[in-house]
Write a protein that holds these residues in place. Structure first.
Motif, PDB file in Angstrom:
ATOM      1  N   LYS A  85      40.471  49.243  33.666  1.00 16.64           N
ATOM      2  CA  LYS A  85      40.801  48.343  34.780  1.00 16.64           C
ATOM      3  C   LYS A  85      40.335  46.916  34.471  1.00 16.64           C
ATOM      4  N   HIS A  86      41.312  46.011  34.361  1.00 21.84           N
ATOM      5  CA  HIS A  86      41.019  44.600  34.097  1.00 21.84           C
ATOM      6  C   HIS A  86      41.487  43.691  35.228  1.00 21.84           C
ATOM      7  N   LEU A  87      42.340  44.209  36.104  1.00 18.88           N
ATOM      8  CA  LEU A  87      42.837  43.437  37.236  1.00 18.88           C
ATOM      9  C   LEU A  87      42.054  43.797  38.492  1.00 18.88           C
ATOM     10  N   PRO A  88      41.784  42.818  39.358  1.00 14.51           N
ATOM     11  CA  PRO A  88      41.132  43.152  40.631  1.00 14.51           C
ATOM     12  C   PRO A  88      42.034  44.037  41.482  1.00 14.51           C
ATOM     13  N   ALA A  89      41.423  44.934  42.234  1.00 13.14           N
ATOM     14  CA  ALA A  89      42.184  45.870  43.068  1.00 13.14           C
ATOM     15  C   ALA A  89      42.597  45.211  44.377  1.00 13.14           C
ATOM     16  N   HIS A 154      53.611  28.961  32.063  1.00 11.45           N
ATOM     17  CA  HIS A 154      52.186  28.939  31.725  1.00 11.45           C
ATOM     18  C   HIS A 154      51.410  28.876  33.040  1.00 11.45           C
ATOM     19  N   ALA A 155      50.509  29.823  33.231  1.00 14.41           N
ATOM     20  CA  ALA A 155      49.904  29.967  34.547  1.00 14.41           C
ATOM     21  C   ALA A 155      48.421  30.301  34.467  1.00 14.41           C
ATOM     22  N   VAL A 156      47.769  30.126  35.608  1.00 15.38           N
ATOM     23  CA  VAL A 156      46.394  30.578  35.806  1.00 15.38           C
ATOM     24  C   VAL A 156      46.378  31.437  37.065  1.00 15.38           C
ATOM     25  N   LEU A 157      45.842  32.649  36.946  1.00 20.08           N
ATOM     26  CA  LEU A 157      45.670  33.533  38.090  1.00 20.08           C
ATOM     27  C   LEU A 157      44.233  33.436  38.576  1.00 20.08           C
ATOM     28  N   VAL A 158      44.068  33.339  39.889  1.00 21.41           N
ATOM     29  CA  VAL A 158      42.727  33.217  40.473  1.00 21.41           C
ATOM     30  C   VAL A 158      42.614  34.137  41.677  1.00 21.41           C
ATOM     31  N   ASN A 159      41.571  34.958  41.684  1.00 17.59           N
ATOM     32  CA  ASN A 159      41.277  35.787  42.846  1.00 17.59           C
ATOM     33  C   ASN A 159      39.844  35.505  43.290  1.00 17.59           C
ATOM     34  N   PRO A 160      39.638  35.156  44.560  1.00 15.07           N
ATOM     35  CA  PRO A 160      38.296  34.784  45.022  1.00 15.07           C
ATOM     36  C   PRO A 160      37.404  35.962  45.369  1.00 15.07           C
ATOM     37  N   TRP A 265      34.664  33.727  41.066  1.00 17.08           N
ATOM     38  CA  TRP A 265      36.089  34.014  41.135  1.00 17.08           C
ATOM     39  C   TRP A 265      36.553  34.683  39.848  1.00 17.08           C
ATOM     40  N   TRP A 266      37.573  35.521  39.974  1.00 18.76           N
ATOM     41  CA  TRP A 266      38.258  36.100  38.802  1.00 18.76           C
ATOM     42  C   TRP A 266      39.337  35.109  38.381  1.00 18.76           C
ATOM     43  N   VAL A 267      39.263  34.642  37.142  1.00 13.54           N
ATOM     44  CA  VAL A 267      40.173  33.602  36.655  1.00 13.54           C
ATOM     45  C   VAL A 267      40.747  34.026  35.318  1.00 13.54           C
TER      46      VAL A 267
END
Length: 273
Positions: A85-89, A154-160, A265-267
């Protein structure tokens, strides 16, 4: 033993176009997939089991409530599975659905099954995750049309790191019937033209999600404040947001900056296609 990649699913647009009598919402969404994601390993075994590893393993169930286990149940054969698991749930980027789709593909390969089982029982997003390419998703998620020629973004994903339950967000959406995307999507010549077009579209769940979790607005503001940022938007029902940038280098610089200024944050810098 077989391994399958479960990429993050990003809703570049998400228009809520109505609500059925049974409560399900109708959507019109342009979906792309990232080059970051989870990994599923499947191998023959005497009994069905799931082990969860990886940096985002904490709190992920290993029992029958996990979509990976539900996906395996569709085949009715015992297998041992390891989910890295590398992505936040529960983050609006289809982690569980993509894991389930990867599991279906891996077990089908293991069993040399050419016909896949009906995945509708696993949720609305699993069908598009089986496709694993840019697509237009409509209805309640059961209508999936591949979109050819989508320029790489080209993107950046961010989850707080906040939990925003999808049912709560949908319930808070005041206007259930909104305009869909154009019937015929444009032919974008490059990433810049796609980004310009995306700016004219929406995620109808963004405002109600922000009302539930105001930190989402902080994430969008932080992405907008990065050098070179061209667009920021929430994905799915949140709380993950994405920012678009003109080059890989600009996206990587923004990701580094955000990771330093917001260590909680997950970035992830990524490419969407």
């Amino acid at each position: 033993m077989l391994k399958a990649f479960a990429p993050a699913k990003v809703n570049l647009t998400l228009h809520v176009t109505g609500q059925r009598a049974d409560g399900y919402h109708l959507l019109d969404s342009l979906v792309a997939f990232a080059d970051v994601g989870d990994r599923v390993t499947v191998m023959p075994a005497d009994s069905l089991s799931l082990e969860v590893t990886g940096p985002m393993a904490d709190g992920v169930p290993t029992d029958g409530s996990n979509l990976v286990m539900k996906a395996a149940d569709l085949f009715g054969v015992p297998v041992r599975m390891v989910l890295s698991k590398h992505l936040p749930a529960a983050a609006g980027i289809g982690g569980g659905s993509s894991d389930a789709a990867a599991t279906v593909l891996a077990i089908a390969d293991l069993l040399e099954e050419k016909r896949l089982p009906d995945v509708s029982v696993l949720g609305a997003d699993v069908r598009v995750c089986l496709l694993r390419q840019a697509a237009r998703m409509s209805g309640i998620g059961e209508v999936v049309e591949p979109v050819a020629g989508l320029p790489v973004l080209h993107a950046v994903l961010v989850n707080p790191g906040v939990d925003v339950p999808t049912p709560t967000v949908f319930k808070a959406l005041e206007q259930k019937k909104n305009a869909p995307m154009p019937k015929r999507l444009p032919r974008w010549k490059d990433a810049a033209s796609l980004t310009d077009w995306l700016a004219t579209q929406r995620n109808d769940l963004e405002a109600p999600a922000i009302a539930q979790a105001p930190v989402i607005a902080e994430v969008l503001e932080a992405l907008d404040g990065c050098e070179g940022a061209t667009l920021s938007r929430m994905s799915g029902s949140g709380a993950t947001c994405f920012g678009l940038f003109p080059t890989t280098e600009k996206a990587a610089q923004a990701a580094e900056q955000l990771a330093q200024t917001h260590p909680g944050w997950w970035v992830q810098a990524t490419k969407l296609s």
